[in-house]
Design a protein around this motif. Structure first.
Motif, PDB file in Angstrom:
ATOM      1  N   PHE A 237      33.709 -33.312 -31.550  1.00 47.89           N
ATOM      2  CA  PHE A 237      32.734 -32.627 -32.037  1.00 47.89           C
ATOM      3  C   PHE A 237      32.350 -32.912 -33.363  1.00 47.89           C
ATOM      4  O   PHE A 237      31.379 -32.772 -33.769  1.00 47.89           O
ATOM      5  CB  PHE A 237      32.869 -31.123 -31.614  1.00 47.89           C
ATOM      6  N   LYS A 238      33.448 -33.074 -34.127  1.00 46.12           N
ATOM      7  CA  LYS A 238      33.231 -33.504 -35.748  1.00 46.12           C
ATOM      8  C   LYS A 238      32.501 -34.659 -35.855  1.00 46.12           C
ATOM      9  O   LYS A 238      31.257 -34.891 -36.546  1.00 46.12           O
ATOM     10  CB  LYS A 238      34.502 -33.544 -36.251  1.00 46.12           C
ATOM     11  N   ASN A 239      32.672 -35.751 -35.053  1.00 43.03           N
ATOM     12  CA  ASN A 239      31.918 -37.058 -35.191  1.00 43.03           C
ATOM     13  C   ASN A 239      30.400 -36.948 -34.332  1.00 43.03           C
ATOM     14  O   ASN A 239      29.694 -37.440 -34.879  1.00 43.03           O
ATOM     15  CB  ASN A 239      32.908 -38.117 -34.456  1.00 43.03           C
ATOM     16  N   LEU A 240      30.581 -36.308 -33.321  1.00 48.60           N
ATOM     17  CA  LEU A 240      29.300 -35.953 -32.824  1.00 48.60           C
ATOM     18  C   LEU A 240      28.279 -35.322 -33.690  1.00 48.60           C
ATOM     19  O   LEU A 240      27.013 -35.483 -33.686  1.00 48.60           O
ATOM     20  CB  LEU A 240      29.489 -35.221 -31.356  1.00 48.60           C
ATOM     21  N   SER A 241      28.625 -34.344 -34.221  1.00 50.83           N
ATOM     22  CA  SER A 241      27.951 -33.248 -35.334  1.00 50.83           C
ATOM     23  C   SER A 241      27.524 -34.318 -36.618  1.00 50.83           C
ATOM     24  O   SER A 241      26.241 -34.060 -36.911  1.00 50.83           O
ATOM     25  CB  SER A 241      28.728 -32.343 -35.642  1.00 50.83           C
ATOM     26  N   LEU A 242      28.414 -35.228 -37.048  1.00 54.88           N
ATOM     27  CA  LEU A 242      28.021 -36.108 -37.938  1.00 54.88           C
ATOM     28  C   LEU A 242      26.820 -37.050 -37.665  1.00 54.88           C
ATOM     29  O   LEU A 242      26.105 -37.585 -38.101  1.00 54.88           O
ATOM     30  CB  LEU A 242      29.163 -36.955 -38.468  1.00 54.88           C
ATOM     31  N   TYR A 243      27.105 -37.580 -36.346  1.00 56.13           N
ATOM     32  CA  TYR A 243      26.218 -38.429 -35.676  1.00 56.13           C
ATOM     33  C   TYR A 243      24.694 -37.845 -35.725  1.00 56.13           C
ATOM     34  O   TYR A 243      23.582 -38.499 -35.769  1.00 56.13           O
ATOM     35  CB  TYR A 243      26.694 -38.929 -34.311  1.00 56.13           C
ATOM     36  N   SER A 244      24.753 -36.727 -35.062  1.00 54.38           N
ATOM     37  CA  SER A 244      23.658 -35.877 -35.136  1.00 54.38           C
ATOM     38  C   SER A 244      22.825 -35.434 -36.357  1.00 54.38           C
ATOM     39  O   SER A 244      21.552 -35.639 -36.486  1.00 54.38           O
ATOM     40  CB  SER A 244      23.832 -34.206 -34.474  1.00 54.38           C
ATOM     41  N   ARG A 245      23.368 -35.207 -37.528  1.00 50.29           N
ATOM     42  CA  ARG A 245      22.988 -35.502 -38.755  1.00 50.29           C
ATOM     43  C   ARG A 245      22.475 -36.727 -39.268  1.00 50.29           C
ATOM     44  O   ARG A 245      21.396 -36.740 -40.066  1.00 50.29           O
ATOM     45  CB  ARG A 245      24.089 -34.953 -39.831  1.00 50.29           C
ATOM     46  N   VAL A 246      23.055 -37.797 -38.803  1.00 51.24           N
ATOM     47  CA  VAL A 246      22.728 -39.097 -39.174  1.00 51.24           C
ATOM     48  C   VAL A 246      21.204 -39.296 -38.533  1.00 51.24           C
ATOM     49  O   VAL A 246      20.320 -39.867 -39.052  1.00 51.24           O
ATOM     50  CB  VAL A 246      23.473 -40.263 -38.888  1.00 51.24           C
ATOM     51  N   LEU A 247      21.048 -38.950 -37.485  1.00 51.23           N
ATOM     52  CA  LEU A 247      19.830 -39.140 -36.495  1.00 51.23           C
ATOM     53  C   LEU A 247      18.911 -38.279 -36.984  1.00 51.23           C
ATOM     54  O   LEU A 247      17.527 -38.758 -37.211  1.00 51.23           O
ATOM     55  CB  LEU A 247      20.118 -38.701 -35.031  1.00 51.23           C
ATOM     56  N   PHE A 248      19.097 -37.110 -37.482  1.00 54.02           N
ATOM     57  CA  PHE A 248      18.199 -35.939 -38.467  1.00 54.02           C
ATOM     58  C   PHE A 248      17.523 -36.881 -39.491  1.00 54.02           C
ATOM     59  O   PHE A 248      16.676 -36.921 -39.994  1.00 54.02           O
ATOM     60  CB  PHE A 248      18.718 -34.844 -38.446  1.00 54.02           C
ATOM     61  N   SER A 249      18.621 -37.354 -40.370  1.00 57.33           N
ATOM     62  CA  SER A 249      18.140 -38.145 -41.800  1.00 57.33           C
ATOM     63  C   SER A 249      17.109 -39.232 -41.377  1.00 57.33           C
ATOM     64  O   SER A 249      16.386 -39.586 -42.281  1.00 57.33           O
ATOM     65  CB  SER A 249      19.493 -38.651 -42.604  1.00 57.33           C
ATOM     66  N   THR A 250      17.324 -39.852 -40.236  1.00 57.43           N
ATOM     67  CA  THR A 250      16.402 -41.038 -39.996  1.00 57.43           C
ATOM     68  C   THR A 250      15.085 -40.601 -39.094  1.00 57.43           C
ATOM     69  O   THR A 250      14.039 -41.117 -39.711  1.00 57.43           O
ATOM     70  CB  THR A 250      17.174 -42.258 -39.289  1.00 57.43           C
ATOM     71  N   ASN A 251      15.420 -39.671 -38.262  1.00 51.40           N
ATOM     72  CA  ASN A 251      14.110 -39.199 -37.535  1.00 51.40           C
ATOM     73  C   ASN A 251      13.508 -37.900 -37.808  1.00 51.40           C
ATOM     74  O   ASN A 251      12.481 -37.465 -37.321  1.00 51.40           O
ATOM     75  CB  ASN A 251      14.469 -39.063 -36.226  1.00 51.40           C
ATOM     76  N   LYS A 252      14.138 -37.024 -38.962  1.00 52.06           N
ATOM     77  CA  LYS A 252      13.655 -36.017 -39.338  1.00 52.06           C
ATOM     78  C   LYS A 252      13.734 -34.852 -38.365  1.00 52.06           C
ATOM     79  O   LYS A 252      12.811 -34.077 -38.131  1.00 52.06           O
ATOM     80  CB  LYS A 252      12.197 -35.963 -40.123  1.00 52.06           C
ATOM     81  N   LYS A 253      14.465 -35.156 -36.928  1.00 53.10           N
ATOM     82  CA  LYS A 253      14.626 -34.244 -35.847  1.00 53.10           C
ATOM     83  C   LYS A 253      15.961 -34.492 -35.487  1.00 53.10           C
ATOM     84  O   LYS A 253      16.446 -35.507 -35.129  1.00 53.10           O
ATOM     85  CB  LYS A 253      13.516 -34.580 -34.839  1.00 53.10           C
TER      86      LYS A 253
END
Length: 326
Positions: A237-253
């Protein structure tokens, strides 16, 4: 994301778990290490790994009151940036040091059961000390880059992130995946290989003492519990949470699954700290504390029988004798 559910997990659940771990973990580790030092000479070279496992626990426990205060005060860090990084560094040393020394204990048990003659010849206290030093060096090298990442946002200096700010999250994800592979996945496969082989040997060989079989299987169960409850969920869940934040930084969502992963990650952060409560089970098992407690209970029963039961039986006899005389 920040909503009522996330606030509950971060500001209520985490402080509650940290407080529990601090109180119970401190008592359990003090008792465990005291018993270890009392039986130091009789244990052999495995005591070196057990001692280092206890040291790893004591790196985390003193930091928990500060983390509890941080989350209880709604994520406001008042202890300075340097101490924030020290606290997070101690957390990581505890986590990956525990995994490292549990792996060493697993390999030690594997050699003692599958290759007993080789283990006696090659594994000495000096070898165990050298391996322990290597484990600490590797864990420190893996954890050090985490300290170099900012632990707060430029405009929010009171924060103390356990990963890093959104500006550096993409680089941190790459580092975290590599860290997970070297610090957790590789030791986990070594653990599975050792205990998979040990289970086969214990099932096939009838010459191995039944007590040894039972103790080995119990230790395997404790270690499986540790990995399943404390370590596996945290890393997923740590790496999934980080991946979600990366997606937000690129897609703003944020992706649709972000809220569930975020909540699961907060729970896993609490569960990973439970290793400091569950780790003492390992060295209490090796020290055979349950057998010692059983012996103490048996002695207590014998003493109770001698002092009270015998006196109770003798009183009516004496009274009957007095009546006969009178």
């Amino acid at each position: 994301p920040s909503d009522n559910n996330s606030d509950v997990y971060e500001q209520i659940t985490l402080p509650a778990i940290y407080t529990f771990v601090f109180i119970i973990g401190l008592g359990a580790n003090v008792c465990g290490l005291k018993s270890l030092l009392q039986k130091w000479k009789s244990l052999g070279h495995i005591n070196v790994f057990l001692l280092n496992l206890g040291i790893a626990n004591f790196l985390l426990l003193p930091t928990l009151p500060f983390l509890t205060a941080y989350y209880f005060m709604k994520n406001k860090w008042i202890f300075g940036d340097a101490f924030c990084k020290i606290t997070r560094f101690c957390f990581n040393l505890n986590l990956y040091g525990s995994i490292g020394f549990l792996t060493c204990i697993s390999v030690n048990r594997y050699l003692a059961i599958v290759h007993p003659l080789k283990a006696k010849r090659r594994i000495t206290v000096r070898t165990s000390v050298a391996i322990s030093v290597m484990v600490w060096l590797l864990v420190s090298a893996q954890s050090l880059p985490d300290v170099l990442f900012p632990k707060n946002s430029p405009n929010r200096t009171e924060k103390c992130y356990h990963t890093t700010s959104n500006e550096y999250v993409e680089d941190y994800l790459k580092y975290s995946v590599g860290w997970t592979l070297t610090g957790f996945v590789m030791p986990f496969f070594i653990f599975l290989g050792c205990y998979g082989h040990v289970t086969l040997v214990l099932c096939r060989k009838n010459t191995i003492n039944k007590v040894v079989k039972q103790r080995s299987l119990k230790l395997m169960f404790i270690l499986i519990l540790l990995f399943s409850v404390c370590y596996i969920p945290y890393h997923i869940f740590k790496n999934l949470s980080l991946y979600s934040r990366v997606l937000f930084s690129t897609n703003k969502k944020y992706p649709s699954w972000d809220k569930g992963v975020f909540c699961a990650h907060q729970i896993s952060r609490g569960l990973v700290c439970l290793n400091s409560v569950l780790n003492p089970l390992v060295y209490l098992h090796v020290l055979d504390i349950p057998a010692q407690l059983q012996q103490l209970l048996q002695r207590f029963r014998q003493t109770f029988t001698r002092l009270f039961v015998s006196n109770y039986v003798s009183v009516p006899v004496a009274q009957t004798a007095n009546r006969a005389i009178s």
